[in-house]
Scaffold this active site. Structure first.
Site, PDB file in Angstrom:
ATOM      1  N   TYR A 135       9.386   8.223 105.183  1.00  0.00           N
ATOM      2  CA  TYR A 135       9.246   7.039 106.029  1.00  0.00           C
ATOM      3  C   TYR A 135      10.506   6.172 105.994  1.00  0.00           C
ATOM      4  O   TYR A 135      10.816   5.495 106.973  1.00  0.00           O
ATOM      5  CB  TYR A 135       8.068   6.180 105.545  1.00  0.00           C
ATOM      6  CG  TYR A 135       6.765   6.463 106.244  1.00  0.00           C
ATOM      7  CD1 TYR A 135       6.221   7.736 106.237  1.00  0.00           C
ATOM      8  CD2 TYR A 135       6.072   5.446 106.892  1.00  0.00           C
ATOM      9  CE1 TYR A 135       5.001   7.981 106.855  1.00  0.00           C
ATOM     10  CE2 TYR A 135       4.862   5.683 107.508  1.00  0.00           C
ATOM     11  CZ  TYR A 135       4.330   6.955 107.496  1.00  0.00           C
ATOM     12  OH  TYR A 135       3.134   7.189 108.115  1.00  0.00           O
ATOM     13  N   LYS A 190       3.665  18.975  97.477  1.00  0.00           N
ATOM     14  CA  LYS A 190       4.003  20.225  98.165  1.00  0.00           C
ATOM     15  C   LYS A 190       5.133  20.843  97.346  1.00  0.00           C
ATOM     16  O   LYS A 190       6.205  21.179  97.856  1.00  0.00           O
ATOM     17  CB  LYS A 190       4.407  19.929  99.627  1.00  0.00           C
ATOM     18  CG  LYS A 190       4.549  21.153 100.506  1.00  0.00           C
ATOM     19  CD  LYS A 190       3.236  21.865 100.823  1.00  0.00           C
ATOM     20  CE  LYS A 190       3.494  23.182 101.547  1.00  0.00           C
ATOM     21  NZ  LYS A 190       2.258  23.984 101.749  1.00  0.00           N
ATOM     22  N   ASP A 222      -1.878  20.925 101.550  1.00  0.00           N
ATOM     23  CA  ASP A 222      -2.697  21.688 102.505  1.00  0.00           C
ATOM     24  C   ASP A 222      -4.076  21.978 101.914  1.00  0.00           C
ATOM     25  O   ASP A 222      -5.110  21.837 102.571  1.00  0.00           O
ATOM     26  CB  ASP A 222      -1.978  22.965 102.969  1.00  0.00           C
ATOM     27  CG  ASP A 222      -1.392  23.794 101.842  1.00  0.00           C
ATOM     28  OD1 ASP A 222      -1.370  23.315 100.675  1.00  0.00           O
ATOM     29  OD2 ASP A 222      -0.943  24.927 102.102  1.00  0.00           O
ATOM     30  N   ASP A 246      -0.589   8.974 104.287  1.00  0.00           N
ATOM     31  CA  ASP A 246      -0.928   8.509 105.642  1.00  0.00           C
ATOM     32  C   ASP A 246      -1.943   9.461 106.259  1.00  0.00           C
ATOM     33  O   ASP A 246      -2.980   9.039 106.792  1.00  0.00           O
ATOM     34  CB  ASP A 246       0.351   8.461 106.496  1.00  0.00           C
ATOM     35  CG  ASP A 246       0.070   8.054 107.932  1.00  0.00           C
ATOM     36  OD1 ASP A 246      -0.692   7.084 108.126  1.00  0.00           O
ATOM     37  OD2 ASP A 246       0.594   8.713 108.848  1.00  0.00           O
ATOM     38  N   ASP A 250      -6.473   8.975 106.541  1.00  0.00           N
ATOM     39  CA  ASP A 250      -7.255   9.010 107.788  1.00  0.00           C
ATOM     40  C   ASP A 250      -8.368  10.055 107.676  1.00  0.00           C
ATOM     41  O   ASP A 250      -9.499   9.831 108.113  1.00  0.00           O
ATOM     42  CB  ASP A 250      -6.370   9.365 108.998  1.00  0.00           C
ATOM     43  CG  ASP A 250      -5.814   8.129 109.702  1.00  0.00           C
ATOM     44  OD1 ASP A 250      -5.696   7.074 109.040  1.00  0.00           O
ATOM     45  OD2 ASP A 250      -5.489   8.225 110.897  1.00  0.00           O
TER      46      ASP A 250
HETATM   47  C1  IPM Z   1      -1.053   3.370 108.460  1.00  0.00           C
HETATM   48  C2  IPM Z   1      -0.451   3.494 109.833  1.00  0.00           C
HETATM   49  C3  IPM Z   1       1.033   3.176 109.746  1.00  0.00           C
HETATM   50  C4  IPM Z   1       1.664   4.210 108.846  1.00  0.00           C
HETATM   51  C5  IPM Z   1       1.750   3.077 111.100  1.00  0.00           C
HETATM   52  C6  IPM Z   1       1.106   2.068 112.018  1.00  0.00           C
HETATM   53  C7  IPM Z   1       3.213   2.780 110.933  1.00  0.00           C
HETATM   54  O1  IPM Z   1      -0.695   4.761 110.350  1.00  0.00           O
HETATM   55  O2  IPM Z   1      -1.006   2.259 107.887  1.00  0.00           O
HETATM   56  O3  IPM Z   1      -1.581   4.357 107.960  1.00  0.00           O
HETATM   57  O4  IPM Z   1       2.039   5.308 109.303  1.00  0.00           O
HETATM   58  O5  IPM Z   1       1.803   3.936 107.655  1.00  0.00           O
HETATM   59 MG    MG Z   2      -1.962   5.965 109.167  1.00  0.00          MG
END
Ligand code: IPM
Ligand code: MG
Length: 363
Positions: A135, A190, A222, A246, A250
């Site tokens: 990042y 990884k 993975d 990240d 999710d």
């Molecule tokens: C998160 C989001 C952010 C990230 C974006 C909005 C930059 O997806 O907080 O997970 O990738 O960290």
């Molecule tokens: Mg995110």
């Protein structure tokens, strides 16, 4: 004590408004100050993280953040896009430790895309390193390739990197968190392919020597993605780098039924933090009174617990959210047959009512 309020874009303003109503009714007498961030700040000041907003965030004891982003800014140069606001805040404030709990509320097991028995009782904590990795690694950019499969072609590149202290400090956060939970850490890497993550694995293993009472397991990313949908309850604390975190956070969020339920904390060395829902700005449902404000309300609870030394108030908020769910009230994202569908504001009303001991009837 001062809380900076940064609602941002899309549903950010609606959900933060509900969290502020909850804060108000707790009567804790924190000072709050609101500022623009993300696309909203770009519209007003030409920058997603204006100087004034950054200064406010730096001066505050904690930050409540809504969400940023809208497709309409996709064509802007990267430095001006709304996402740069949250990335800039993380970097400038040194918020390296991102805590993303994934808790499956008993009332919501049927909202999960997995079978109820796989997620009932799920309680895992993802600890994502937030200020390093690909990042933020330099150099990055576009150039003409000098080697590779197509020398002379236009190419883009990013740099994945982690330094020893960055890995050490996030490993300590993970092992210490595990001590307050079920004493198991899964470090996701990884290492079979990437130098950066072989180093990650080595350093996490070294730090583990100071925590003999905590079990450490290593897992390739993975496989971790697969295990999260196969047997998510086998995890306790998951620690990983910025990009894998990240993605996996999710995935973990969705196991719980809705990303609309999940709070997060991003902490610096002194536990000063930025608190935000794990979900994004959802421009498609913005302004329609459809968004679930519970992730933001629960983020406020995390703020009270981790940064403002108000654990009792945090407990009260969490109990109020449970009560609202038990009463069968649901926003669209968590609605299922036999429950009552309500909007953003009515969900705020319900949490406020639960906190003040009033009857909970959808308005
Ligand atoms: C998160 C989001 C952010 C990230 C974006 C909005 C930059 O997806 O907080 O997970 O990738 O960290
Ligand atoms: Mg995110």
């Amino acid at each position: 004590m001062k809380i900076a309020i940064l609602p941002g874009d899309g549903i950010g303003t609606e959900i933060v408004a509900q969290a502020l109503r909850v804060l108000e009714v707790l009567d804790l007498r924190f000072e709050t100050e609101t500022a623009l961030v993300g696309g909203a700040a770009y519209e007003a000041h030409g920058h997603p993280l204006p100087e004034g907003t950054l200064k406010l965030a730096q001066a505050a004891d904690a930050i409540l953040f809504g969400a940023v982003g809208d497709w309409k800014y996709d064509k802007l140069e990267r430095a001006l896009r709304p996402e740069q606001a949250i990335l800039g805040l993380r970097k400038q404030l040194g918020l390296f430790a991102n805590l993303r709990p994934a808790l499956c509320y008993p009332q919501l097991t049927h909202a999960s895309s997995l079978k109820p028995e796989l997620v009932a009782g799920l309680d895992l904590l993802i600890i994502r390193e937030l200020t390093g990795d690909i990042y933020f690694g330099q150099p990055r950019g576009r150039r003409t390739a000098v080697d590779g499969h197509f020398p002379g072609a236009e190419e883009a590149f990013d740099t994945m990197r982690y330094s020893r202290p960055e890995i050490e400090r996030i490993a300590h956060v993970a092992f210490q968190a595990a001590r307050r939970r079920h004493r198991k850490v899964t470090s996701v890497d990884k290492a079979n392919v990437l130098e950066t993550f072989q180093f990650w694995k080595d350093v996490v293993t070294e730090v583990h020597a100071q925590y003999p009472d905590v079990e450490l397991q290593h897992m390739y990313v993975d496989n971790a993605a697969m295990q999260l949908v196969k047997a998510p309850k086998a995890f306790d604390v998951v620690v990983t780098g910025n990009m894998f975190g990240d993605i996996l956070s999710d995935e973990a969020a969705m196991l719980t039924g809705s990303i609309g339920m999940l709070p997060s904390a991003s902490l610096d060395r002194q536990n000063k933090g930025l608190y935000e829902p794990s979900h994004g700005s959802a421009p498609d449902i913005a302004g329609k009174d459809l968004a679930n404000p519970l992730a933001t309300i629960l983020s406020l609870a995390m703020m009270l617990r981790y940064s403002l030394d108000q654990a009792a108030a945090a407990d009260r908020i969490e109990a109020a959210v449970q009560a609202v769910l038990a009463a069968g009230l649901r926003t669209a994202d968590i609605w299922s047959e036999g429950t009552t569908r309500i909007g953003t504001r009515a969900m705020g009303d319900a949490v406020v009512a639960a906190l003040t001991g009033k009857a909970m009837t959808p308005s």
